[in-house]
Design a protein around this motif. Sequence first.
Motif, PDB file in Angstrom:
ATOM      1  N   ALA A   1       5.034  14.258 -14.618  1.00 12.48           N
ATOM      2  CA  ALA A   1       6.072  13.526 -13.871  1.00 12.48           C
ATOM      3  C   ALA A   1       5.481  12.305 -13.162  1.00 12.48           C
ATOM      4  O   ALA A   1       5.555  12.165 -11.946  1.00 12.48           O
ATOM      5  N   ILE A   2       4.890  11.417 -13.979  1.00 10.49           N
ATOM      6  CA  ILE A   2       4.254  10.212 -13.431  1.00 10.49           C
ATOM      7  C   ILE A   2       5.072   8.996 -13.833  1.00 10.49           C
ATOM      8  O   ILE A   2       5.431   8.844 -15.008  1.00 10.49           O
ATOM      9  N   GLY A   3       5.374   8.145 -12.863  1.00  8.05           N
ATOM     10  CA  GLY A   3       6.089   6.910 -13.134  1.00  8.05           C
ATOM     11  C   GLY A   3       5.194   5.708 -12.887  1.00  8.05           C
ATOM     12  O   GLY A   3       4.132   5.825 -12.264  1.00  8.05           O
ATOM     13  N   MET A   4       5.613   4.556 -13.397  1.00  8.60           N
ATOM     14  CA  MET A   4       4.919   3.311 -13.074  1.00  8.60           C
ATOM     15  C   MET A   4       5.947   2.223 -12.836  1.00  8.60           C
ATOM     16  O   MET A   4       6.943   2.124 -13.549  1.00  8.60           O
ATOM     17  N   SER A   5       5.705   1.441 -11.781  1.00 11.27           N
ATOM     18  CA  SER A   5       6.623   0.380 -11.365  1.00 11.27           C
ATOM     19  C   SER A   5       5.813  -0.834 -10.953  1.00 11.27           C
ATOM     20  O   SER A   5       4.828  -0.690 -10.218  1.00 11.27           O
ATOM     21  N   VAL A   6       6.243  -2.001 -11.391  1.00 12.11           N
ATOM     22  CA  VAL A   6       5.588  -3.216 -10.897  1.00 12.11           C
ATOM     23  C   VAL A   6       6.479  -3.811  -9.809  1.00 12.11           C
ATOM     24  O   VAL A   6       7.686  -3.967  -9.991  1.00 12.11           O
ATOM     25  N   VAL A   7       5.875  -4.096  -8.658  1.00  9.07           N
ATOM     26  CA  VAL A   7       6.623  -4.624  -7.512  1.00  9.07           C
ATOM     27  C   VAL A   7       5.918  -5.873  -6.977  1.00  9.07           C
ATOM     28  O   VAL A   7       4.735  -6.093  -7.236  1.00  9.07           O
TER      29      VAL A   7
ATOM     30  N   TRP B   1       1.027  -2.886  -9.705  1.00  9.71           N
ATOM     31  CA  TRP B   1       1.553  -1.679 -10.340  1.00  9.71           C
ATOM     32  C   TRP B   1       1.381  -0.521  -9.368  1.00  9.71           C
ATOM     33  O   TRP B   1       0.300  -0.346  -8.785  1.00  9.71           O
ATOM     34  N   LEU B   2       2.425   0.257  -9.234  1.00  8.40           N
ATOM     35  CA  LEU B   2       2.329   1.523  -8.509  1.00  8.40           C
ATOM     36  C   LEU B   2       2.444   2.635  -9.539  1.00  8.40           C
ATOM     37  O   LEU B   2       3.358   2.621 -10.368  1.00  8.40           O
ATOM     38  N   GLN B   3       1.508   3.558  -9.503  1.00 14.12           N
ATOM     39  CA  GLN B   3       1.661   4.784 -10.285  1.00 14.12           C
ATOM     40  C   GLN B   3       2.011   5.860  -9.280  1.00 14.12           C
ATOM     41  O   GLN B   3       1.389   5.948  -8.217  1.00 14.12           O
ATOM     42  N   PHE B   4       3.029   6.645  -9.581  1.00 13.78           N
ATOM     43  CA  PHE B   4       3.557   7.557  -8.564  1.00 13.78           C
ATOM     44  C   PHE B   4       4.057   8.842  -9.204  1.00 13.78           C
ATOM     45  O   PHE B   4       4.183   8.941 -10.428  1.00 13.78           O
ATOM     46  N   ILE B   5       4.340   9.813  -8.356  1.00 18.28           N
ATOM     47  CA  ILE B   5       4.874  11.102  -8.809  1.00 18.28           C
ATOM     48  C   ILE B   5       6.398  11.112  -8.611  1.00 18.28           C
ATOM     49  O   ILE B   5       6.872  10.766  -7.525  1.00 18.28           O
ATOM     50  N   PHE B   6       7.127  11.503  -9.658  1.00 20.07           N
ATOM     51  CA  PHE B   6       8.571  11.749  -9.512  1.00 20.07           C
ATOM     52  C   PHE B   6       8.706  13.084  -8.783  1.00 20.07           C
ATOM     53  O   PHE B   6       9.007  14.117  -9.396  1.00 20.07           O
ATOM     54  N   HIS B   7       8.474  13.059  -7.463  1.00 18.29           N
ATOM     55  CA  HIS B   7       8.290  14.317  -6.733  1.00 18.29           C
ATOM     56  C   HIS B   7       9.568  15.133  -6.645  1.00 18.29           C
ATOM     57  O   HIS B   7       9.506  16.343  -6.463  1.00 18.29           O
ATOM     58  N   GLN B   8      10.735  14.495  -6.764  1.00 15.46           N
ATOM     59  CA  GLN B   8      11.971  15.273  -6.688  1.00 15.46           C
ATOM     60  C   GLN B   8      12.375  15.849  -8.043  1.00 15.46           C
ATOM     61  O   GLN B   8      13.396  16.523  -8.157  1.00 15.46           O
ATOM     62  N   CYS B   9      11.607  15.554  -9.093  1.00 15.60           N
ATOM     63  CA  CYS B   9      11.943  16.034 -10.436  1.00 15.60           C
ATOM     64  C   CYS B   9      10.888  16.970 -10.994  1.00 15.60           C
ATOM     65  O   CYS B   9      11.081  17.586 -12.041  1.00 15.60           O
ATOM     66  N   ILE B  10       9.753  17.067 -10.294  1.00 14.03           N
ATOM     67  CA  ILE B  10       8.566  17.672 -10.902  1.00 14.03           C
ATOM     68  C   ILE B  10       8.769  19.139 -11.275  1.00 14.03           C
ATOM     69  O   ILE B  10       8.169  19.635 -12.233  1.00 14.03           O
ATOM     70  N   ASP B  11       9.635  19.850 -10.541  1.00 22.34           N
ATOM     71  CA  ASP B  11       9.795  21.283 -10.816  1.00 22.34           C
ATOM     72  C   ASP B  11      10.838  21.564 -11.883  1.00 22.34           C
ATOM     73  O   ASP B  11      11.090  22.716 -12.225  1.00 22.34           O
ATOM     74  N   LYS B  12      11.461  20.497 -12.384  1.00 25.45           N
ATOM     75  CA  LYS B  12      12.587  20.735 -13.293  1.00 25.45           C
ATOM     76  C   LYS B  12      12.213  20.672 -14.765  1.00 25.45           C
ATOM     77  O   LYS B  12      13.074  20.745 -15.633  1.00 25.45           O
ATOM     78  N   GLY B  13      10.923  20.523 -15.052  1.00 26.25           N
ATOM     79  CA  GLY B  13      10.471  20.580 -16.434  1.00 26.25           C
ATOM     80  C   GLY B  13      10.860  19.360 -17.252  1.00 26.25           C
ATOM     81  O   GLY B  13      11.279  18.338 -16.709  1.00 26.25           O
ATOM     82  N   TRP B  14      10.722  19.475 -18.554  1.00 27.45           N
ATOM     83  CA  TRP B  14      10.980  18.344 -19.450  1.00 27.45           C
ATOM     84  C   TRP B  14      11.623  18.880 -20.718  1.00 27.45           C
ATOM     85  O   TRP B  14      11.568  20.071 -21.005  1.00 27.45           O
TER      86      TRP B  14
END
Lengths: 232, 232
Positions: B98-104, B57-70
């Motif tokens: 803005a945290i994602g999770m992906s299994v690779v 599992w990778l936990q990561f930041i949606f860094h290109q979306c983080i400033d756009k709110g929710w």
Amino acid sequence: MKFDVTPIAFVDSCYKEKFATPRQPGIVSEAKGIIALIPPFNDPESVFGLEDCSHIWLQFIFHQCIDKGWKARVRPPRLGGNKKMGVFATRATHRPNAIGMSVVKLDRIETHTNEVLLHVSGLDLIDGTPVIDIKPYVPYSDAIEHAHYPFAQQAPQPMPVYFSIKAETALKTNAHLKKLIDQVLSQDPRPAFHKIDETRVYGAKLEDKNVTWIYKLVNNTCVIEVKNVEPA
Amino acid sequence: MKFDVTPIAFVDSCYKEKFATPRQPGIVSEAKGIIALIPPFNDPESVFGLEDCSHIWLQFIFHQCIDKGWKARVRPPRLGGNKKMGVFATRATHRPNAIGMSVVKLDRIETHTNEVLLHVSGLDLIDGTPVIDIKPYVPYSDAIEHAHYPFAQQAPQPMPVYFSIKAETALKTNAHLKKLIDQVLSQDPRPAFHKIDETRVYGAKLEDKNVTWIYKLVNNTCVIEVKNVEPA
């Protein structure tokens, strides 16, 4: 480079302290809890459609571990506490970013104006845990059938649990709590380095009760006897 | 209440821009990348034992979306872009944290002194994504066979992809890139609201190439024709 994360919810859990809280979700199916969204996330719109999902991922903060730092090598309890593994090869609570992830069963969603309560089971989170994200479990992407993890191929073998007459009596009218205690203790929450000491009394708070128990060696097998269940 | 999270690694990915990056991991098996740990996490000890795990599992930041709110309601592309769902009922990138999770798939680990490179495939992360945690995939706990997610029961149906003669020629000596382009485009990366316009040329950078393509309606089925593959 740093990013802020902020709680979106807090957990109301049957586990009131770290000791005896399971190390993985799903094993103790009787473990119930409520994920209560906080402002400004407590808008019923934010969970629209989620009621049709059977399971959800919770991303949360290991808030009782966050100040204790991390090490490159840790001793996972599942390996008997005497084998050191790389922190990223484990789900250890002490990690560079103290973020955990747990998949739990979503039983139902209760919404009122400005109140969103997710009722879940199979929880492995301690009361008061800050939740930072909720995502649906997507089987076609998350359930990887042929994945291989050599250090824990399956759920740990449950340990037999017996209830003393006093404990049986206290639990006579609460079948759910009895099942919860049975499932929690059958996971053997002792630290791996503890040897059997039949005189040692263990205790943990589950829901609104203090549960105490001892370990006994019977026919070369360790069994747990639940001694007392008293109001907390 | 706020918590700081700090990157432990950055992704070196075949996807160089948001457009055409898949919306779920695992679907594009040919998508390769490297997770490169940064100081002070770049200690080979921190991944000791991880080489025996098939998936992470990778936990990561949606860094290109983080400033756009929710927003409480979002329009997931898988639902055609015209159905609004609660943000927590989706894996949308614009979320409170803005945290994602992906299994690779973990192909191999390359370590040198102060260098730890995790070679992975099935990636759905854009180049430069900050990773905040790496955890082993634990099948007995993560692979929930009977889980139910009504909005995407299975991976999307792949769209047929044809290569122009010029594209075929450019890819003659790079079977991997051809397969990658085929898998990526067969996911149909168009925004859901785009109608077929046979004159419109789409483009995306994959690995070190600019790939351009068009959509055609053939026998009432949409097919993708890869027009050109040029050095970026």
